[in-house]
Write a protein that holds these residues in place. Structure first.
Motif, mmCIF file in Angstrom:
data_model
loop_
_atom_site.group_PDB
_atom_site.id
_atom_site.type_symbol
_atom_site.label_atom_id
_atom_site.label_comp_id
_atom_site.label_asym_id
_atom_site.label_seq_id
_atom_site.Cartn_x
_atom_site.Cartn_y
_atom_site.Cartn_z
ATOM 1 N N ILE A 1 12.349 -34.707 -18.981
ATOM 2 C CA ILE A 1 13.236 -34.993 -17.837
ATOM 3 C C ILE A 1 14.345 -35.941 -18.533
ATOM 4 O O ILE A 1 15.547 -35.987 -18.091
ATOM 5 N N ASN A 2 13.934 -36.885 -19.518
ATOM 6 C CA ASN A 2 14.987 -37.730 -20.128
ATOM 7 C C ASN A 2 15.955 -36.956 -20.905
ATOM 8 O O ASN A 2 17.095 -37.403 -20.686
ATOM 9 N N PHE A 3 15.346 -35.994 -21.470
ATOM 10 C CA PHE A 3 16.423 -34.978 -22.241
ATOM 11 C C PHE A 3 17.593 -34.601 -21.574
ATOM 12 O O PHE A 3 18.721 -34.637 -21.823
ATOM 13 N N VAL A 4 17.086 -33.882 -20.295
ATOM 14 C CA VAL A 4 18.101 -33.417 -19.615
ATOM 15 C C VAL A 4 18.941 -34.299 -18.801
ATOM 16 O O VAL A 4 20.378 -34.029 -18.876
ATOM 17 N N ILE A 5 18.307 -35.503 -18.444
ATOM 18 C CA ILE A 5 19.465 -36.451 -17.752
ATOM 19 C C ILE A 5 20.504 -37.128 -18.639
ATOM 20 O O ILE A 5 21.465 -37.369 -18.575
ATOM 21 N N LYS A 6 19.845 -37.243 -20.094
ATOM 22 C CA LYS A 6 20.825 -37.731 -21.253
ATOM 23 C C LYS A 6 21.662 -36.601 -21.564
ATOM 24 O O LYS A 6 23.033 -36.909 -22.039
#
Length: 205
Positions: free
Chosen positions: A195-200
């Motif tokens: 999730i954090n990867f995609v948001i970034k």
């Protein structure tokens, strides 16, 4: 004890009702009755009738199972539950499941593969996929085998599309927005790292 009548059933011409000593005793598939030599005048022992009653129960359970399978694919576990709920004896149910599995009418691995495609279309992460497959009674071995075919990268673009669609007007650097996105995808079975990867990725774009 003697067979006194063998009559086609009104609601199912493929089955016959068998009367012994003038009273209804059991029913069978018409073809099966011929193979077993069930005809008027045939002498039957108590053991014969007991075995024929088991055959009757088995054929009814099998027909019920085939009726379910003709409408949709289903796992062996869920089919077993439906048969038990219908009131069939466990020994009969297991025989039906084994026969239909041997004949290829039930194939848990093929079902898992097909269901995996549905999960990917729904953009579900591995955790939710495992949970849903477990609920359908699939074995851990089959679940892990099909999940191993998943490449995490395949979810990134669909996840981006969802974020842009649902939160495209929001500030993705805002902690409240990030938390909403995180909760949404966590509920769909994704790891926080994904999730954090995609948001970034979207923020960097």
């Amino acid at each position: 004890m003697k067979v006194t009548d063998v009559s086609p059933q009104k609601n199912n011409s493929l089955r016959v009702s068998v009367f012994v000593d003038g009273e209804y005793s059991f029913s069978l598939d018409a073809a099966e009755a011929v193979l077993k030599g069930i005809k008027i005048g045939k002498e039957l022992s108590s053991k014969d009738i007991k075995n024929l009653l088991m055959d009757c129960e088995f054929s009814k359970a099998r027909d019920y199972a085939l009726g379910i399978l003709s409408h949709k694919a289903i796992t062996s576990h869920l089919l077993e539950q439906k048969l038990l709920e219908k009131g069939y004896a466990e020994i009969i149910v297991l025989e039906v499941i084994n026969e239909l599995t041997d004949l290829g009418y039930i194939d848990d691995f093929s079902y898992a593969t097909m269901f995996l495609e549905y999960c990917i279309e729904k953009v579900w992460g591995k955790k939710k996929i495992r949970f849903e497959m477990k609920n359908k009674g699939l074995s851990d071995e089959i679940i892990e085998e099909v999940i191993e075919t998943i490449d995490d990268d395949m979810f990134f673009e669909p996840m981006k599309e969802i974020i842009n669609s649902k939160y495209g007007r929001d500030d993705l650097t805002d902690i409240k927005t990030k938390n909403k996105i995180t909760r949404y995808f966590a509920s769909r079975g994704f790891d926080f790292s994904q999730i954090n990867f995609v948001i970034k990725e979207i923020s960097d774009e």
